[in-house]
Every structure is written in structure tokens, then in C-alpha cells.
Design a protein around this motif. Structure first.
Motif, short mmCIF file in Angstrom:
data_model
loop_
_atom_site.label_atom_id
_atom_site.label_comp_id
_atom_site.label_asym_id
_atom_site.label_seq_id
_atom_site.Cartn_x
_atom_site.Cartn_y
_atom_site.Cartn_z
N UNK A 15 -10.07 4.66 18.42
CA UNK A 15 -9.16 5.74 18.84
C UNK A 15 -7.70 5.36 18.57
N UNK A 16 -7.37 4.09 18.79
CA UNK A 16 -6.01 3.62 18.50
C UNK A 16 -5.66 3.77 17.03
N UNK A 17 -6.61 3.37 16.16
CA UNK A 17 -6.40 3.50 14.71
C UNK A 17 -6.23 4.98 14.32
N UNK A 18 -7.09 5.85 14.87
CA UNK A 18 -7.02 7.28 14.54
C UNK A 18 -5.67 7.87 14.98
N UNK A 19 -5.24 7.50 16.20
CA UNK A 19 -3.97 8.03 16.72
C UNK A 19 -2.79 7.56 15.88
N UNK A 20 -2.81 6.28 15.50
CA UNK A 20 -1.73 5.73 14.65
C UNK A 20 -1.71 6.40 13.29
N UNK A 21 -2.90 6.66 12.75
CA UNK A 21 -3.02 7.23 11.39
C UNK A 21 -2.66 8.72 11.34
N UNK A 22 -3.01 9.48 12.40
CA UNK A 22 -2.91 10.94 12.30
C UNK A 22 -2.05 11.62 13.36
N UNK A 23 -1.74 10.96 14.47
CA UNK A 23 -1.02 11.63 15.55
C UNK A 23 0.45 11.25 15.68
N UNK A 24 0.89 10.25 14.94
CA UNK A 24 2.30 9.83 15.07
C UNK A 24 3.20 10.73 14.22
N UNK A 77 0.84 -1.22 0.00
CA UNK A 77 0.00 0.00 0.00
C UNK A 77 0.87 1.26 0.00
N UNK A 78 0.28 2.44 -0.35
CA UNK A 78 1.02 3.71 -0.22
C UNK A 78 1.47 3.92 1.22
N UNK A 79 2.62 4.58 1.42
CA UNK A 79 3.25 4.72 2.74
C UNK A 79 2.32 5.36 3.78
N UNK A 80 1.51 6.37 3.36
CA UNK A 80 0.67 7.06 4.34
C UNK A 80 -0.50 6.20 4.83
N UNK A 81 -0.84 5.14 4.06
CA UNK A 81 -1.94 4.25 4.47
C UNK A 81 -1.44 3.07 5.30
#
Length: 500
Positions: free
Chosen positions: A491-500, A386-390
Motif C-alpha cells: 500500500x505504501x508503494x502504491x500510494x507513493x507511486x500514484x497518490x502523491x 530511471x525515468x522520473x515517473x518511475x
């Protein structure tokens, strides 16, 4: 004669389990061989994983060791894995086996101290929401430094103590004498309603405690075995690991504790049941009598258990030895200094842990089949394409789904090995590699609360002595964990996707 003999064999097979259950297991054994020979080993491997999950789900019909063990003996005979692969898996997980053998028994010898401390907590805190929050937070805090199974063993031991005291008093027995407390036949009808309410009360506290072990376990290097494995691969030390994972672990911890309070206030998903007044009175009387009648020998024993608990916490915090060996030290110290020298009394301490230890060996055989048949490989390859951001978000989801049906350590090992190989090959930057490592770590820890398969602490609770007493089945566990799964997973998925 032959007919009666056949009936006897059929009756003996899996004992008192329902006939449909026995027929299902026989059907599985036949189906596995047919699928292997006609479709192939990958399909047969996935079928075996689903069948093993079925035996766990039906744990109250039949302890999963026997039907699960039969399935895995067949898998070995059909060469879906090898005895050597199973042995290697056990060798890799030997610290967990040691832990179960000795640490759970060590906690057993502290049960007087635990009952003393937890009864103060239970009788002192009137608000159920506050009590649930304390159980969840204490489990999370302890699991950040101790092993989740050790923490679960502590709360199970306390719950069994409370349940046995009330059941024996209600049945007209002496609560200080060993007598059966798993049979309601001698319990007056008057007490049945209170007992059902007490069961629901204990169920909710134990589930909050078990979820707490996952909330705290994700935070630190020593919180879960897979954390140590990933930290080792990344070269992270204790404080560095905590800070790297904190953007995900801290918001999830807060959200988990808020969920705990809301579930109690709203009384959803089987939570919110209060401690019945009659049960509170029985436990309070028992505690008062205990205090009044406590001899100098018993006080000395409590002091020894308290000192052993402090030594245990210090030894675990500084990791002076494998957790199981520290448990053995606790057994030696408490028994030597409290006068427990009878082999039969020492043997009782091992009764609860050994069936689960044997079941865990069967579980590792399932992991060996997954490994040998490379059941997860296509999913790993798809995510890395997959693309790096996904990739971080998808890795979190993929890890969560696989960890819910398999062993967290195994899933984390497979993923971190593949991702590290891609990093070494020059397919990603160090920064992206670290983001993916955090996604793998949190993915194996957080959404895996969805099922008892996903968390060793949950599986231990499901197959422990307390589960049938408080009517905690596989389905009920999944239902009660569902709100936590949604909150921690999303919340874990959201944090991994947008807060790291």
C-alpha cells in the motif's frame, strides 16, 4: 595438559552456544579475510553485513554483542573501516545512545504505575481483537510524538511485569518479592500449558505494539530520527511534514489497524491466542490484593510516577532537550521523591538497556563499513537514472530493502543527500524533489518492519529481557511481521507511486 587446556579454551569461547554456532563464527572470521584479500572489500563488506544479520537471527543461541563484536573487531583490523569512522558514526547517533542509557532506565522506575494501568486495560477489555487494536493504536499515537524506543520500553516493562507476577505465583513464590522467573524447573506441570498460552498471548500483543510504533512513527516530524533529518533538509515544519506525508501515512495507518484486527480474528501468523482463564484469575487476584494492601507510601509513589509521566510527555512533545536527558530527569525526579537512594536498586534499572546500547555501537560499526565501502552507491545511481515517473516507486522499494538490513537513519541520510545534490544541480523540479523525499521517508519507515534489523524498536524487543521468556526469536518475529510487511509495503508503494 595442553589438550585439556585447548578444550577449556574451546568450551569458554562463546560459552554455552552450540558447537556448530561456534564453528560458524570461527569460519566467518577466516572467510572474511580470505574474501577481502582475493575478491575485494565490497564483497567482504556484503559478506560481513550478512554474517551480522546471522548473529542477530541466532540471538537466542548467543547474545549478538559477542559474535557481532568479534566480526567488527576483525573488520577494524582488516581496515574495512576505521576507528575514526566508527567514532563519527557514534557521534552522529549520540542522541539514540543517550536515549537508551537513560530513557529505558527512567521507564523502569515507572513500572509500578505501568503495571497498575496496563493491568486495568488487560483485565478490563475481554475482547482480544479490541485489546490488540488498543495496543497497536496507542503505540502508533504515542510514537507520533515520542520516540519508538521509549514506547517499546513501556510495553516491554508492562509485559515483564505481567509475566513475572504469573510465573512467581504459579511457582509458589511471593509475586512481590524479587525471585527468578526465567526458569521453569520449579513450575508445576499443571501450569505449563497455561504458561505456553500466556507466552503466545504476550507475543502477539508485543508484536502489535512494535508494529504500531512504525505506523505512528512515519506520520510526524518527531516520530523517527530520519523524519527529522529529511524534514530539516526539506525545510518542513511539524504541520507541513504531516500534511506532505499524509497521502501515504494515513491510508497505511488505517490498513495497519485493520490488519491487526483481522490477524486476531483469523488467528493467522501466530496471532489470536486468548489470555488463559487461570492467568487472568492470578493477575486479577494480584491487582485486587495490591489495591487492598496499598500503603500511603505506595500511593504517594504512584502519584509521583504519574506526575513524572506527565512531565515526560510534555517535555518530549515540546522537545525541551534531547530525549535521553529528559529520561535522566525522570530518573532523578522519581528516585528523589519515592525514597530510592540505594545505589544497587538504581543500578538494577540500567541492566536491561546497557547490553543493547553496547550492541547498537556494534551495529553502527556495521553502518561505518557500509559507508566506507560505499555498498549502497550503485543502487542509488541506478534509481536516479530511471525515468522520473518511475523514481518514487523504485526509491520506496530500494529504501525498504536496504532499511530491512541496515540502519534507517543511515539509508535515509545517503539517499536524501544524493537526491538533494541532483536537485541543486538542476536535474529535477522542486515538486519532484518533494515527492522523492516523501518516498525516501516512507520507504525507510514502512517496509523495514520486515526484519528486526530494519526497526530499532524491533531490535530492542528481540534483544530485551522479555524475548527469551516469551520465546520470541528472530525467525518468529519475521514470520509474525510478514502480513504487516506485505500490507504496509504494497500500500505504501502504491500510494507513493500514484497518490502523491
Amino acid at each position: 595438559m595442553s589438550g585439556s587446556m585447548a578444550q577449556a579454551f574451546a568450551h569458554n569461547f562463546l560459552g554455552h552456544s552450540p558447537r556448530w554456532y561456534k564453528a560458524s563464527i570461527v569460519g566467518f572470521l577466516i572467510l572474511n579475510a580470505l574474501v577481502l584479500w582475493t575478491v575485494g572489500p565490497v564483497a567482504a563488506g556484503w559478506l560481513l553485513v550478512l554474517e551480522f544479520i546471522f548473529t542477530l537471527a541466532m540471538a537466542l543461541k548467543c547474545y549478538p554483542l559477542m559474535p557481532g563484536g568479534l566480526l567488527l573487531v576483525e573488520a577494524l583490523l582488516l581496515k574495512m573501516t576505521t576507528p575514526q569512522a566508527l567514532y563519527d558514526e557514534l557521534l552522529h547517533n549520540f542522541p539514540v545512545i543517550l536515549l537508551l542509557m537513560f530513557m529505558v532506565a527512567g521507564i523502569y522506575f515507572m513500572k509500578d504505575l505501568l503495571l497498575f494501568l496496563f493491568s486495568r486495560l488487560l483485565l478490563g477489555v475481554r475482547s482480544k481483537a479490541m485489546l490488540a487494536l488498543m495496543f497497536c493504536f496507542l503505540s502508533a499515537f504515542l510514537s507520533a510524538f515520542l520516540d519508538a524506543l521509549t514506547v517499546t520500553a513501556v510495553i516491554i516493562s508492562a509485559a515483564v511485569g505481567f509475566y513475572s507476577v504469573y510465573h512467581r505465583v504459579a511457582s509458589g513464590n511471593d509475586p512481590r518479592q524479587d525471585s527468578e522467573f526465567n526458569d521453569d524447573q520449579h513450575l508445576p506441570t499443571l501450569h505449563h500449558g497455561d504458561l505456553e498460552q500466556f507466552r503466545a498471548f504476550l507475543r502477539s500483543l508485543l508484536m502489535h505494539g512494535a508494529v504500531g510504533t512504525a505506523l505512528g512513527g512515519v506520520c510526524t516530524l518527531v516520530g523517527e530520527p530520519q523524519n527529522l533529518l529529511i524534514g530539516h533538509e526539506m525545510g518542513w515544519h511539524f504541520s507541513e511534514f504531516f500534511l506532505k506525508v499524509a497521502p501515504v501515512s494515513m491510508p497505511v495507518l488505517v490498513a495497519g489497524l485493520v490488519t491487526c484486527v483481522l490477524l486476531e480474528k483469523l488467528r493467522w501468523f501466530g496471532y489470536g491466542t486468548l489470555l488463559p482463564d487461570n492467568v487472568r484469575a492470578v493477575l486479577a487476584n494480584y491487582a485486587a490484593e495490591d489495591n487492598a494492601q496499598r500503603t500511603s507510601h505506595q500511593r504517594a509513589a504512584l502519584i509521583v510516577q504519574g506526575l513524572a509521566a506527565l512531565i515526560l510527555i510534555a517535555a518530549l512533545a515540546f522537545h525541551i532537550a534531547e530525549v535521553g536527558l529528559i529520561g535522566l530527569m525522570v530518573i532523578v525526579l522519581i528516585t528523589a521523591f519515592t525514597g530510592i537512594t540505594d545505589e544497587h536498586r538504581i543500578g538494577n534499572a540500567f541492566k536491561d538497556a546497557m547490553p543493547f546500547t553496547a550492541l547498537l555501537v556494534v551495529f553502527f560499526a556495521v553502518v561505518a563499513v557500509i559507508h566506507d565501502q560505499q555498498l549502497f552507491t550503485p543502487l542509488i545511481q541506478w534509481v536516479l537514472a530511471l525515468p522520473a515517473n518511475q523514481q518514487p516507486g523504485m526509491l520506496f522499494i530500494a529504501n525498504g530493502l536496504l532499511s530491512a538490513i541496515s540502519d534507517n537513519v543511515f539509508v535515509a541520510t545517503i539517499y536524501i543527500t544524493e537526491v538533494k545534490q541532483a536537485f541543486i544541480s538542476g536535474h529535477m523540479s522542486r515538486e519532484h524533489f518533494e515527492t522523492l523525499a516523501i518516498a525516501i521517508n516512507t520507504g525507510t519507515n514502512l517496509p523495514s518492519v520486515a526484519t528486526p534489523n530494519g526497526q530499532a524498536a524491533f531490535l530492542f524487543l528481540l534483544t530485551s529481557a522479555i524475548a527469551p521468556l516469551i520465546r520470541l526469536s528472530y525467525g518468529r518475529m519475521v514470520w509474525m511481521a510478514l502480513p504487516y510487511t506485505v500490507v504496509m509495503g504494497v500500500l505504501g508503494w502504491y500510494a507513493v507511486s500514484f497518490w502523491l
